[in-house]
Scaffold this motif. Structure first.
Motif, PDB file in Angstrom:
ATOM      1  N   LEU A 139      35.126 -10.228  -4.531  1.00 35.90           N
ATOM      2  CA  LEU A 139      35.091 -11.766  -4.649  1.00 35.90           C
ATOM      3  C   LEU A 139      35.684 -12.635  -4.633  1.00 35.90           C
ATOM      4  N   PRO A 140      37.367 -12.392  -4.277  1.00 36.64           N
ATOM      5  CA  PRO A 140      37.836 -13.737  -4.111  1.00 36.64           C
ATOM      6  C   PRO A 140      37.491 -14.068  -2.531  1.00 36.64           C
ATOM      7  N   ILE A 141      37.495 -12.882  -1.707  1.00 36.97           N
ATOM      8  CA  ILE A 141      37.234 -13.214  -0.489  1.00 36.97           C
ATOM      9  C   ILE A 141      35.310 -14.918  -0.531  1.00 36.97           C
ATOM     10  N   ALA A 142      34.327 -13.908  -1.421  1.00 35.80           N
ATOM     11  CA  ALA A 142      33.125 -14.593  -1.768  1.00 35.80           C
ATOM     12  C   ALA A 142      33.234 -16.330  -2.073  1.00 35.80           C
ATOM     13  N   VAL A 143      34.278 -15.867  -2.793  1.00 39.60           N
ATOM     14  CA  VAL A 143      34.925 -17.208  -3.422  1.00 39.60           C
ATOM     15  C   VAL A 143      35.753 -17.785  -2.566  1.00 39.60           C
ATOM     16  N   GLY A 144      36.352 -17.341  -1.690  1.00 39.12           N
ATOM     17  CA  GLY A 144      36.890 -18.131  -0.606  1.00 39.12           C
ATOM     18  C   GLY A 144      35.727 -18.769   0.322  1.00 39.12           C
ATOM     19  N   ILE A 145      34.574 -17.969   0.912  1.00 37.86           N
ATOM     20  CA  ILE A 145      34.054 -18.554   1.282  1.00 37.86           C
ATOM     21  C   ILE A 145      32.827 -19.730   1.217  1.00 37.86           C
ATOM     22  N   LEU A 146      32.506 -19.575  -0.021  1.00 42.40           N
ATOM     23  CA  LEU A 146      31.470 -20.347  -0.659  1.00 42.40           C
ATOM     24  C   LEU A 146      32.369 -21.714  -0.791  1.00 42.40           C
ATOM     25  N   THR A 147      34.437 -21.745  -1.092  1.00 44.78           N
ATOM     26  CA  THR A 147      34.558 -22.511  -1.115  1.00 44.78           C
ATOM     27  C   THR A 147      34.888 -23.558   0.365  1.00 44.78           C
ATOM     28  N   ALA A 148      34.934 -22.518   1.297  1.00 44.57           N
ATOM     29  CA  ALA A 148      35.038 -23.478   3.038  1.00 44.57           C
ATOM     30  C   ALA A 148      33.629 -23.667   3.289  1.00 44.57           C
ATOM     31  N   MET A 149      32.309 -23.242   2.537  1.00 43.42           N
ATOM     32  CA  MET A 149      31.072 -23.182   3.435  1.00 43.42           C
ATOM     33  C   MET A 149      31.242 -24.878   2.039  1.00 43.42           C
ATOM     34  N   GLY A 150      31.993 -25.783   1.078  1.00 43.82           N
ATOM     35  CA  GLY A 150      31.367 -27.081   0.608  1.00 43.82           C
ATOM     36  C   GLY A 150      29.952 -26.543  -1.282  1.00 43.82           C
ATOM     37  N   VAL A 151      29.928 -25.054  -0.999  1.00 48.47           N
ATOM     38  CA  VAL A 151      29.079 -24.891  -2.355  1.00 48.47           C
ATOM     39  C   VAL A 151      29.790 -25.034  -3.287  1.00 48.47           C
ATOM     40  N   VAL A 152      31.534 -24.210  -3.422  1.00 47.68           N
ATOM     41  CA  VAL A 152      32.286 -24.340  -4.464  1.00 47.68           C
ATOM     42  C   VAL A 152      32.782 -25.730  -4.078  1.00 47.68           C
ATOM     43  N   PRO A 153      33.901 -26.120  -5.331  1.00 51.08           N
ATOM     44  CA  PRO A 153      34.781 -27.069  -5.059  1.00 51.08           C
ATOM     45  C   PRO A 153      36.024 -26.520  -4.889  1.00 51.08           C
TER      46      PRO A 153
END
Length: 176
Positions: free
Chosen positions: A69-83
């Motif tokens: 989960l933290p890896i997925a959140v990190g990827i989505l954050t790096a992609m700009g999906v999640v601020p």
């Protein structure tokens, strides 16, 4: 059980497909590449070709599927999906299924205790473990059904139901 703080750092770039996890990850952590990528794709995201994940500190062995989960959140954050400002102050723990659903974790109380003592204001964990983590008290426990569910919460499109510690039922084995 003791939870060790691990910071997940993600760097993305274009190039030949490659997903690398560094920081002494064991087999379960190395396998998270496939679970995370498939869960992201199932949720409609196409991550960049090159993903580098650093699990710091690098000198401590990591052996848990809870890093999915933290890896997925990190990827989505790096992609700009999640601020980035939305994810700060939270602790994320959970194993992802290939469809993005969160599977039950062991050691959730240890994770919650560490989150509390490290100054986190909330912990995101599999929904099935919500009441168990709530036993810690003084920490906002956010139960999550799936990666898609978490994204709706982080974007403010869904309000999570926060469990109470008194909802917990602990089975007690009695001797014969």
């Amino acid at each position: 059980l003791e939870a060790v703080p691990v910071q997940v750092e993600v760097h993305l770039r274009n190039g030949q497909p490659r997903f690398t996890i560094i920081g002494l990850g064991g087999a379960a952590v190395r396998e998270s590449r496939e679970r995370v990528l498939t869960a992201l794709e199932h949720c409609g995201f196409s991550p960049p070709e090159q993903i580098l994940v650093n699990l710091a500190p690098a000198d401590i062995r990591k052996e848990s599927t809870a890093f999915d989960l933290p890896i997925a959140v990190g990827i989505l954050t790096a992609m700009g999906v999640v601020p980035r400002d939305v994810t700060g102050g939270g602790v994320y723990c959970g194993e992802l299924s290939l469809t993005g659903e969160l599977k039950p974790l062991t050691g959730v109380v240890a994770h919650a205790l560490h989150a509390l003592t490290s100054g986190a204001d909330r912990i995101f964990i599999p929904a099935i473990n919500g009441a168990e983590a709530a036993m810690v008290g003084e920490l906002t426990v956010v139960p999550v059904e799936s990666l898609a569910d978490l994204l709706l919460m982080l974007k403010g499109e869904r309000v999570p139901s926060i469990p109470r510690a008194d909802e917990v039922s602990i089975p007690i084995e009695r001797g014969a």
